[in-house]
Design a protein around this motif. Structure first.
Motif, PDB file in Angstrom:
ATOM      1  N   GLU A   1       7.023  -4.083  -5.770  1.00  0.00           N
ATOM      2  CA  GLU A   1       5.807  -3.928  -6.589  1.00  0.00           C
ATOM      3  C   GLU A   1       4.572  -3.643  -5.730  1.00  0.00           C
ATOM      4  OE1 GLU A   1       7.903  -6.641  -7.278  1.00  0.00           O
ATOM      5  OE2 GLU A   1       8.806  -5.457  -8.902  1.00  0.00           O
ATOM      6  N   SER A   2       4.763  -3.403  -4.462  1.00  0.00           N
ATOM      7  CA  SER A   2       3.601  -3.247  -3.584  1.00  0.00           C
ATOM      8  C   SER A   2       2.791  -1.995  -3.915  1.00  0.00           C
ATOM      9  CB  SER A   2       4.085  -3.140  -2.134  1.00  0.00           C
ATOM     10  OG  SER A   2       3.042  -2.704  -1.303  1.00  0.00           O
ATOM     11  N   THR A   3       1.478  -2.127  -3.861  1.00  0.00           N
ATOM     12  CA  THR A   3       0.605  -0.947  -3.869  1.00  0.00           C
ATOM     13  C   THR A   3      -0.473  -1.189  -2.828  1.00  0.00           C
ATOM     14  OG1 THR A   3      -0.821  -1.877  -5.559  1.00  0.00           O
ATOM     15  CG2 THR A   3       0.831  -0.306  -6.324  1.00  0.00           C
TER      16      THR A   3
ATOM     17  N   VAL B   1       9.690  -4.779   5.843  1.00  0.00           N
ATOM     18  CA  VAL B   1      10.148  -5.403   4.595  1.00  0.00           C
ATOM     19  C   VAL B   1       9.039  -5.132   3.572  1.00  0.00           C
ATOM     20  CG1 VAL B   1      10.976  -7.521   3.488  1.00  0.00           C
ATOM     21  CG2 VAL B   1      11.263  -7.212   5.955  1.00  0.00           C
ATOM     22  N   LYS B   2       9.455  -4.557   2.426  1.00  0.00           N
ATOM     23  CA  LYS B   2       8.459  -4.051   1.479  1.00  0.00           C
ATOM     24  C   LYS B   2       8.723  -4.597   0.087  1.00  0.00           C
ATOM     25  CE  LYS B   2       7.488   0.359   2.639  1.00  0.00           C
ATOM     26  NZ  LYS B   2       7.529   1.844   2.620  1.00  0.00           N
ATOM     27  N   LEU B   3       7.699  -5.151  -0.515  1.00  0.00           N
ATOM     28  CA  LEU B   3       7.836  -5.590  -1.912  1.00  0.00           C
ATOM     29  C   LEU B   3       7.962  -4.359  -2.806  1.00  0.00           C
ATOM     30  CD1 LEU B   3       5.143  -8.379  -2.483  1.00  0.00           C
ATOM     31  CD2 LEU B   3       7.621  -8.641  -2.439  1.00  0.00           C
TER      32      LEU B   3
ATOM     33  N   ASP C   1       9.572   3.546  -9.659  1.00  0.00           N
ATOM     34  CA  ASP C   1      10.622   2.572  -9.374  1.00  0.00           C
ATOM     35  C   ASP C   1      11.106   2.851  -7.941  1.00  0.00           C
ATOM     36  OD1 ASP C   1      13.114   1.410  -9.021  1.00  0.00           O
ATOM     37  OD2 ASP C   1      13.648   1.598 -11.137  1.00  0.00           O
ATOM     38  N   LYS C   2      10.667   2.002  -6.994  1.00  0.00           N
ATOM     39  CA  LYS C   2      10.920   2.318  -5.575  1.00  0.00           C
ATOM     40  C   LYS C   2      12.403   2.518  -5.273  1.00  0.00           C
ATOM     41  CE  LYS C   2       6.961   0.808  -2.784  1.00  0.00           C
ATOM     42  NZ  LYS C   2       5.854   0.564  -3.683  1.00  0.00           N
ATOM     43  N   LEU C   3      13.269   1.679  -5.882  1.00  0.00           N
ATOM     44  CA  LEU C   3      14.700   1.838  -5.594  1.00  0.00           C
ATOM     45  C   LEU C   3      15.203   3.171  -6.122  1.00  0.00           C
ATOM     46  CD1 LEU C   3      16.240  -1.705  -6.271  1.00  0.00           C
ATOM     47  CD2 LEU C   3      15.390  -0.710  -4.140  1.00  0.00           C
TER      48      LEU C   3
ATOM     49  N   PHE D   1      11.618   1.023  10.713  1.00  0.00           N
ATOM     50  CA  PHE D   1      10.204   1.192  11.073  1.00  0.00           C
ATOM     51  C   PHE D   1      10.051   2.476  11.877  1.00  0.00           C
ATOM     52  CE2 PHE D   1       6.732   0.022  14.225  1.00  0.00           C
ATOM     53  CZ  PHE D   1       5.692   0.347  13.356  1.00  0.00           C
ATOM     54  N   VAL D   2       9.311   3.427  11.339  1.00  0.00           N
ATOM     55  CA  VAL D   2       9.094   4.688  12.047  1.00  0.00           C
ATOM     56  C   VAL D   2       7.921   4.466  12.999  1.00  0.00           C
ATOM     57  CG1 VAL D   2       8.657   7.176  11.788  1.00  0.00           C
ATOM     58  CG2 VAL D   2       9.952   5.954  10.032  1.00  0.00           C
ATOM     59  N   LYS D   3       8.272   3.980  14.184  1.00  0.00           N
ATOM     60  CA  LYS D   3       7.259   3.547  15.147  1.00  0.00           C
ATOM     61  C   LYS D   3       6.386   4.711  15.619  1.00  0.00           C
ATOM     62  CE  LYS D   3       6.938   0.624  19.168  1.00  0.00           C
ATOM     63  NZ  LYS D   3       7.544   0.193  20.382  1.00  0.00           N
TER      64      LYS D   3
HETATM   65  N1  LIG Z   1       9.055   2.587   7.248  1.00  0.00           N
HETATM   66  C1  LIG Z   1       7.824   2.677   7.719  1.00  0.00           C
HETATM   67  N2  LIG Z   1       7.580   2.978   9.013  1.00  0.00           N
HETATM   68  C2  LIG Z   1       6.317   3.076   9.484  1.00  0.00           C
HETATM   69  N3  LIG Z   1       5.215   2.837   8.768  1.00  0.00           N
HETATM   70  C3  LIG Z   1       5.385   2.527   7.471  1.00  0.00           C
HETATM   71  C4  LIG Z   1       6.681   2.429   6.869  1.00  0.00           C
HETATM   72  N4  LIG Z   1       6.530   2.110   5.569  1.00  0.00           N
HETATM   73  C5  LIG Z   1       5.212   2.018   5.360  1.00  0.00           C
HETATM   74  N5  LIG Z   1       4.498   2.269   6.486  1.00  0.00           N
HETATM   75  C6  LIG Z   1       3.024   2.269   6.622  1.00  0.00           C
HETATM   76  O1  LIG Z   1       2.484   1.381   5.654  1.00  0.00           O
HETATM   77  C7  LIG Z   1       1.681   2.060   4.709  1.00  0.00           C
HETATM   78  C8  LIG Z   1       1.918   1.505   3.300  1.00  0.00           C
HETATM   79  O2  LIG Z   1       3.254   1.735   2.918  1.00  0.00           O
HETATM   80  P1  LIG Z   1       3.669   2.211   1.476  1.00  0.00           P
HETATM   81  O3  LIG Z   1       2.942   3.450   1.147  1.00  0.00           O
HETATM   82  O4  LIG Z   1       5.136   2.231   1.397  1.00  0.00           O
HETATM   83  O5  LIG Z   1       3.088   0.951   0.682  1.00  0.00           O
HETATM   84  P2  LIG Z   1       2.562   0.799  -0.774  1.00  0.00           P
HETATM   85  O6  LIG Z   1       2.096  -0.611  -0.895  1.00  0.00           O
HETATM   86  O7  LIG Z   1       3.605   1.290  -1.666  1.00  0.00           O
HETATM   87  O8  LIG Z   1       1.289   1.753  -0.775  1.00  0.00           O
HETATM   88  P3  LIG Z   1       0.805   2.762  -1.880  1.00  0.00           P
HETATM   89  O9  LIG Z   1      -0.441   2.173  -2.455  1.00  0.00           O
HETATM   90  O10 LIG Z   1       0.557   4.006  -1.047  1.00  0.00           O
HETATM   91  O11 LIG Z   1       1.892   2.882  -2.857  1.00  0.00           O
HETATM   92  C9  LIG Z   1       2.098   3.508   4.826  1.00  0.00           C
HETATM   93  O12 LIG Z   1       1.043   4.377   4.449  1.00  0.00           O
HETATM   94  C10 LIG Z   1       2.480   3.643   6.287  1.00  0.00           C
HETATM   95  O13 LIG Z   1       1.325   3.873   7.068  1.00  0.00           O
END
Ligand SMILES: Nc1ncnc2c1ncn2[C@@H]1O[C@H](COP(=O)(O)OP(=O)(O)OP(=O)(O)O)[C@@H](O)[C@H]1O
Length: 467
Positions: free
Chosen positions: A308-310, A304-306, A263-265, A343-345
């Motif tokens: 449910e993302s994988t 911006v991250k879903l 649960d990401k949150l 974003f961790v640039k």
């Molecule tokens: N806040 C951030 N700053 C910089 N890069 C990021 C950040 N969040 C994600 N990334 C990049 O995007 C990739 C995917 O992000 P994350 O692992 O959160 O996604 P996911 O869809 O949950 O993937 P997973 O299958 O690993 O669960 C990371 O491996 C990283 O390289």
């Protein structure tokens, strides 16, 4: 002295013997020339393993009158035979092979297993074990050196006890590299590894006898369960694991840790509460709060991250606040849950996967995104190579796995200007990428942990000293 050059031994009607292969360093055995095969009194006799090479496991109480001392044993089955016992009763018994040791000499013998409580002698030595180098004086006893039951009390017993074959379930729906490696490595160590489709497990939930059923039958007692629960079946998968936990089965990762890390949150909240570094993260339910949400994270670009993302599929890099707003609107329109993140640039499209097993980082790899992609996921064409990690990164990964109580975890870190930032803690980390990149037998480390945890320990209570 070796097995090949036996010197003459004199036996009375009872002698002290050892069965080192079974972890039984001291037993009193009755010499019974009326019986062909030797017999060992065993309880909880249970067959397991592949049909072609079945094994048996059982409990031996080596000291008559002290059932508090129970030694778990296992052996390969040689045969199943009808045996007529001294009271004339016929019984089908499993036959195993083991080494018999007396006064420094060892030779192989066959032993049948029988569960007859109340028998004074834990072992009978039959004619097959009484080879030519033994002469018997039936009127005497203990002609060979006396052994002490105190060995069962010594702290070293567990270390010297032979590794017992374990019965292990891998809960997985996929026939992939990771599942295959779990089977291969476990079998190479003499264990029986059964792959069970999590969604095909069904359960009778009741207080008195919790059980897990599969394919029309109740699942046996496993020594360990290795959960490999896919994200799409987390609620059902964790319910199955909870059931195993209720039965008392050792699960490498517990249901609570799997659910909360998924649960990401909640995962971000747990990491924050443990003061573990992570990118600034914000979430909101109402569209009215979009602007404020972005302000919490800071300046663009932002992620911006879903939820449910994988495999990085639902991870979007918004270069401007306007772009972030459009993505958020789109996600909201699709009724998808998301979070906004700094974003961790400086990570520059790279992340570090630390594989943590039993509180130690056993392997680490650096993943680099495909050209122009800020996402380093291997599924997105990223590449991996072995990583040297700093002490701080190691400590962060260990702390993150511990925060969820996970026995095994893949902890993903970003290298930021102010130290490691945890992106995610994965309770079913894949083994292919990390074993290939680091050349390490990561699955072997996992089995070391399973063997330490799941191997039943000899119980020692109120042991009477022998004599
Ligand atoms: N806040 C951030 N700053 C910089 N890069 C990021 C950040 N969040 C994600 N990334 C990049 O995007 C990739 C995917 O992000 P994350 O692992 O959160 O996604 P996911 O869809 O949950 O993937 P997973 O299958 O690993 O669960 C990371 O491996 C990283 O390289």
């Amino acid at each position: 002295m070796s097995d090949d050059t036996p010197t003459q031994l004199e036996f009375g009607w009872e002698e002290w013997v050892a069965l080192p292969d079974l972890g039984l360093p001291a037993l009193r055995a009755k010499v019974d020339t009326g019986a062909r095969t030797s017999a060992l009194h065993a309880s909880e006799i249970e067959v397991f393993g592949p049909n072609a090479k079945p094994k048996v496991r059982f409990i031996v109480n080596p000291v008559a009158g002290d059932d508090g001392l129970a030694i778990p044993c296992s052996a390969t089955i040689l045969d199943r035979r009808e045996v007529t016992s001294s009271n004339g009763e016929k019984e089908m018994r499993y036959v195993i092979g083991s080494k018999l040791t007396v006064n420094g000499q060892s030779w192989p013998i066959e032993i049948t297993l029988t569960n007859r409580a109340g028998m004074a002698s834990r072992m009978l030595l039959g004619r097959q074990a009484l080879t030519e180098h033994i002469t018997i004086t039936a009127t005497e006893k203990h002609l060979q050196p006396e052994l002490s039951y105190d060995v069962y009390r010594s702290a070293g017993l567990r270390k010297t006890a032979p590794k017992r074959a374990l019965r292990i379930a891998v809960l997985s729906r996929e026939d992939n590299y990771s599942t295959r490696r779990l089977v291969q490595e476990g079998e190479a160590r003499g264990h029986t590894v059964e792959v069970i489709d999590t969604t095909r497990c069904y359960m009778a939930i009741n207080a008195m006898s919790p059980e897990v059923h599969y394919d029309g039958a109740r699942l046996p007692r496993y020594d360990a369960v290795v959960p490999r629960i896919g994200a799409s079946i987390t609620p059902y998968g964790t319910a199955v694991i909870r059931q195993f936990e209720t039965i008392g089965t050792y699960c490498v990762n517990g249901s609570t840790g799997i659910a909360s890390s998924r649960d990401k949150l909640q995962a971000h909240q747990i990491l924050a509460s443990q003061k573990i570094g992570m990118p600034t993260t914000a979430f909101a339910a109402s569209p009215k709060d979009t602007r404020n949400l972005m302000d919490l994270v800071g300046t663009a670009p932002m992620i911006v991250k879903l939820l449910e993302s994988t495999q990085g599929k639902g991870v979007v890099l918004a270069e401007t606040k306007k772009a972030a707003e459009s993505v958020i609107d789109a996600f909201r329109g699709l009724r998808a849950n998301f979070l906004v993140q700094h974003f961790v640039k400086e990570a520059a499209g790279e992340d570090i996967r630390c594989l943590v097993i039993a509180g130690k980082v056993v392997a680490a790899m650096k993943r680099t995104g495909a050209d122009g992609d800020f996402r380093s996921n291997l599924h997105r064409g990223g590449t991996a190579k072995v990583a040297r990690i700093t002490r701080q990164e190691r400590a962060t990964a260990v702390k993150a796995a511990k925060a969820f109580g996970l026995g095994i975890a893949g902890v993903d870190l970003l290298r930021s200007e102010d130290g490691p930032k945890v992106l995610e803690v994965n309770s079913s980390p894949g083994f292919e990428g990390i074993e290939t990149a680091t050349g390490k037998n990561v699955v072997g480390f996992l089995y070391d942990e399973i063997e330490t945890h799941a191997a039943p320990k000899p119980t020692r209570r109120k042991v009477r000293s022998g004599g």
